[in-house]
Design a protein around this motif. Structure first.
Motif, PDB file in Angstrom:
ATOM      1  N   MET A 186      -3.808  13.962   8.502  1.00 11.82           N
ATOM      2  CA  MET A 186      -3.741  14.882   7.373  1.00 11.82           C
ATOM      3  C   MET A 186      -3.901  14.137   6.053  1.00 11.82           C
ATOM      4  O   MET A 186      -4.627  14.578   5.154  1.00 11.82           O
ATOM      5  CB  MET A 186      -2.418  15.650   7.395  1.00 11.82           C
ATOM      6  N   MET A 187      -3.219  12.983   5.942  1.00 10.75           N
ATOM      7  CA  MET A 187      -3.285  12.207   4.714  1.00 10.75           C
ATOM      8  C   MET A 187      -4.691  11.672   4.468  1.00 10.75           C
ATOM      9  O   MET A 187      -5.217  11.757   3.356  1.00 10.75           O
ATOM     10  CB  MET A 187      -2.273  11.055   4.788  1.00 10.75           C
ATOM     11  N   LEU A 188      -5.335  11.146   5.517  1.00  9.43           N
ATOM     12  CA  LEU A 188      -6.670  10.579   5.361  1.00  9.43           C
ATOM     13  C   LEU A 188      -7.693  11.657   4.994  1.00  9.43           C
ATOM     14  O   LEU A 188      -8.588  11.427   4.177  1.00  9.43           O
ATOM     15  CB  LEU A 188      -7.088   9.857   6.639  1.00  9.43           C
ATOM     16  N   LYS A 189      -7.558  12.833   5.586  1.00  8.49           N
ATOM     17  CA  LYS A 189      -8.470  13.920   5.233  1.00  8.49           C
ATOM     18  C   LYS A 189      -8.254  14.349   3.783  1.00  8.49           C
ATOM     19  O   LYS A 189      -9.218  14.662   3.071  1.00  8.49           O
ATOM     20  CB  LYS A 189      -8.277  15.096   6.186  1.00  8.49           C
ATOM     21  N   LYS A 190      -7.016  14.340   3.350  1.00  7.41           N
ATOM     22  CA  LYS A 190      -6.720  14.677   1.956  1.00  7.41           C
ATOM     23  C   LYS A 190      -7.336  13.650   1.012  1.00  7.41           C
ATOM     24  O   LYS A 190      -7.727  13.977  -0.118  1.00  7.41           O
ATOM     25  CB  LYS A 190      -5.202  14.739   1.751  1.00  7.41           C
ATOM     26  N   GLU A 191      -7.431  12.394   1.482  1.00  2.39           N
ATOM     27  CA  GLU A 191      -8.014  11.320   0.678  1.00  2.39           C
ATOM     28  C   GLU A 191      -9.539  11.277   0.773  1.00  2.39           C
ATOM     29  O   GLU A 191     -10.180  10.399   0.197  1.00  2.39           O
ATOM     30  CB  GLU A 191      -7.440   9.971   1.117  1.00  2.39           C
ATOM     31  N   GLY A 192     -10.125  12.214   1.528  1.00  2.00           N
ATOM     32  CA  GLY A 192     -11.572  12.311   1.581  1.00  2.00           C
ATOM     33  C   GLY A 192     -12.231  11.803   2.840  1.00  2.00           C
ATOM     34  O   GLY A 192     -13.460  11.832   2.960  1.00  2.00           O
ATOM     35  N   PHE A 193     -11.444  11.343   3.803  1.00  2.00           N
ATOM     36  CA  PHE A 193     -11.997  10.840   5.063  1.00  2.00           C
ATOM     37  C   PHE A 193     -12.042  11.995   6.073  1.00  2.00           C
ATOM     38  O   PHE A 193     -11.010  12.452   6.549  1.00  2.00           O
ATOM     39  CB  PHE A 193     -11.143   9.689   5.606  1.00  2.00           C
ATOM     40  N   GLN A 194     -13.239  12.448   6.392  1.00  2.00           N
ATOM     41  CA  GLN A 194     -13.382  13.649   7.215  1.00  2.00           C
ATOM     42  C   GLN A 194     -13.711  13.368   8.681  1.00  2.00           C
ATOM     43  O   GLN A 194     -13.557  14.241   9.519  1.00  2.00           O
ATOM     44  CB  GLN A 194     -14.473  14.547   6.615  1.00  2.00           C
ATOM     45  N   THR A 206       3.795  -2.540   8.593  1.00  3.76           N
ATOM     46  CA  THR A 206       5.006  -2.456   9.410  1.00  3.76           C
ATOM     47  C   THR A 206       5.638  -1.070   9.291  1.00  3.76           C
ATOM     48  O   THR A 206       5.639  -0.458   8.228  1.00  3.76           O
ATOM     49  CB  THR A 206       6.033  -3.520   8.987  1.00  3.76           C
ATOM     50  N   LYS A 207       6.146  -0.592  10.423  1.00  5.78           N
ATOM     51  CA  LYS A 207       6.872   0.687  10.460  1.00  5.78           C
ATOM     52  C   LYS A 207       8.317   0.469  10.050  1.00  5.78           C
ATOM     53  O   LYS A 207       8.901  -0.554  10.398  1.00  5.78           O
ATOM     54  CB  LYS A 207       6.827   1.262  11.872  1.00  5.78           C
ATOM     55  N   PRO A 208       8.922   1.442   9.362  1.00  4.05           N
ATOM     56  CA  PRO A 208       8.306   2.664   8.819  1.00  4.05           C
ATOM     57  C   PRO A 208       7.404   2.331   7.632  1.00  4.05           C
ATOM     58  O   PRO A 208       7.639   1.348   6.930  1.00  4.05           O
ATOM     59  CB  PRO A 208       9.507   3.495   8.384  1.00  4.05           C
ATOM     60  N   PHE A 209       6.381   3.141   7.409  1.00  4.82           N
ATOM     61  CA  PHE A 209       5.420   2.839   6.358  1.00  4.82           C
ATOM     62  C   PHE A 209       5.112   4.093   5.554  1.00  4.82           C
ATOM     63  O   PHE A 209       5.332   5.219   5.998  1.00  4.82           O
ATOM     64  CB  PHE A 209       4.121   2.287   6.957  1.00  4.82           C
ATOM     65  N   ASN A 210       4.603   3.880   4.362  1.00  4.51           N
ATOM     66  CA  ASN A 210       4.120   4.969   3.531  1.00  4.51           C
ATOM     67  C   ASN A 210       2.658   5.194   3.896  1.00  4.51           C
ATOM     68  O   ASN A 210       1.851   4.268   3.809  1.00  4.51           O
ATOM     69  CB  ASN A 210       4.239   4.580   2.050  1.00  4.51           C
ATOM     70  N   PRO A 211       2.280   6.392   4.332  1.00  6.63           N
ATOM     71  CA  PRO A 211       0.890   6.638   4.732  1.00  6.63           C
ATOM     72  C   PRO A 211      -0.110   6.350   3.627  1.00  6.63           C
ATOM     73  O   PRO A 211      -1.260   6.003   3.898  1.00  6.63           O
ATOM     74  CB  PRO A 211       0.885   8.113   5.139  1.00  6.63           C
ATOM     75  N   LEU A 212       0.315   6.464   2.368  1.00  4.05           N
ATOM     76  CA  LEU A 212      -0.590   6.155   1.265  1.00  4.05           C
ATOM     77  C   LEU A 212      -0.929   4.668   1.231  1.00  4.05           C
ATOM     78  O   LEU A 212      -1.987   4.283   0.735  1.00  4.05           O
ATOM     79  CB  LEU A 212       0.032   6.593  -0.059  1.00  4.05           C
ATOM     80  N   GLU A 213      -0.017   3.838   1.767  1.00  6.66           N
ATOM     81  CA  GLU A 213      -0.307   2.407   1.855  1.00  6.66           C
ATOM     82  C   GLU A 213      -1.461   2.160   2.814  1.00  6.66           C
ATOM     83  O   GLU A 213      -2.341   1.333   2.562  1.00  6.66           O
ATOM     84  CB  GLU A 213       0.928   1.628   2.316  1.00  6.66           C
ATOM     85  N   VAL A 214      -1.480   2.907   3.919  1.00  9.90           N
ATOM     86  CA  VAL A 214      -2.583   2.790   4.877  1.00  9.90           C
ATOM     87  C   VAL A 214      -3.894   3.176   4.210  1.00  9.90           C
ATOM     88  O   VAL A 214      -4.914   2.486   4.349  1.00  9.90           O
ATOM     89  CB  VAL A 214      -2.328   3.678   6.111  1.00  9.90           C
ATOM     90  N   ALA A 215      -3.873   4.272   3.454  1.00 13.13           N
ATOM     91  CA  ALA A 215      -5.081   4.707   2.746  1.00 13.13           C
ATOM     92  C   ALA A 215      -5.524   3.653   1.738  1.00 13.13           C
ATOM     93  O   ALA A 215      -6.725   3.391   1.586  1.00 13.13           O
ATOM     94  CB  ALA A 215      -4.825   6.035   2.042  1.00 13.13           C
TER      95      ALA A 215
END
Length: 236
Positions: A22-30, A104-113
């Protein structure tokens, strides 16, 4: 920002997969694929040109560390490990098996983006060099790095080179005979927004030597300058 980049998320925790998707799609990755086992991940990689793989270390049918070398036989895609393990040994294991970065978990998904976007920016800069420029082919005798083709040739043979290993070697090739510190390499190759540490550079240096040196334990090209960093030797 919409991108055609194909991303594969591999994690047995469905909630994490859904959150990242969901986060990646919101960031434009379809173009996002998902898998909950190593077997399913290999099937997707076999049938699709995946460019980025988010890979959990703990999977129901084995370790992500064990899966990574099998992935590397199929693709040089950028591999970002998700791990609850935080020891230096675990991190080094991830890099040694073919990973490019880790969160590392737990992580902020925005960090992955942010990691993915930083990688794509660096890759875009590398790919944007005009092919007519004479500086895009670096010949060191035993090995040649062709920037426009994205290829490493050793003794005339094409050698597989994961993305971060390639980018680090490319940076050395563009700065021959210069002593480069670990911090300078981290900044130039991994970027300001990367959280990798000095061990990352050490492991990737070893991975370069395994490809370009006749004897990686006694390097002649990529040498260590004790207390200062590393230098790629190029003769006149």
């Amino acid at each position: 920002m919409e991108t055609d980049t194909k991303i594969l998320i591999v994690d047995d925790e469905k909630a994490i997969v859904k959150m990242l998707e969901m986060m990646l799609k919101k960031e434009g990755f379809q173009h996002i694929y998902t898998a909950h086992t190593g077997k399913d991940a290999l099937g997707i990689i076999n049938n699709n040109e995946v460019e980025i793989i988010i890979l959990d270390v703990m999977l129901p049918d084995g370790s992500g560390f064990d899966l990574c070398p099998r992935i590397r036989q199929l693709t040089n895609a950028y591999i970002l490990f998700l791990t609850a393990r935080v020891s230096d040994l675990d991190v080094l294991t991830g890099f040694a098996t073919g990973g490019d970065d880790y969160v590392t978990k737990p992580f902020n998904p925005l960090e992955v983006a942010a990691r993915i976007k930083a990688y794509l920016r660096r890759n875009k800069v590398t790919a944007s060099v005009p092919k007519h420029e004479s500086t895009n082919r670096f010949d060191f005798g035993r090995f040649t790095l062709d920037e426009s083709a994205g290829e490493l040739l050793v003794n005339g043979e094409l050698v597989s080179c994961p993305t971060q290993v390639y980018l680090l070697l490319l940076y050395f090739c563009k700065n021959p005979n210069k002593v480069l510190s670990k911090s300078a390499l981290l900044e130039a190759v991994w970027g300001f927004d990367s959280y990798v540490d000095d061990n990352t550079v050490s492991v990737h240096i070893r991975r370069i030597r395994e490809r370009i040196e006749e004897d990686p334990s006694h390097p002649k090209f990529l040498i260590t300058i004790r207390g200062l960093g590393y230098k790629l030797i190029k003769g006149s």
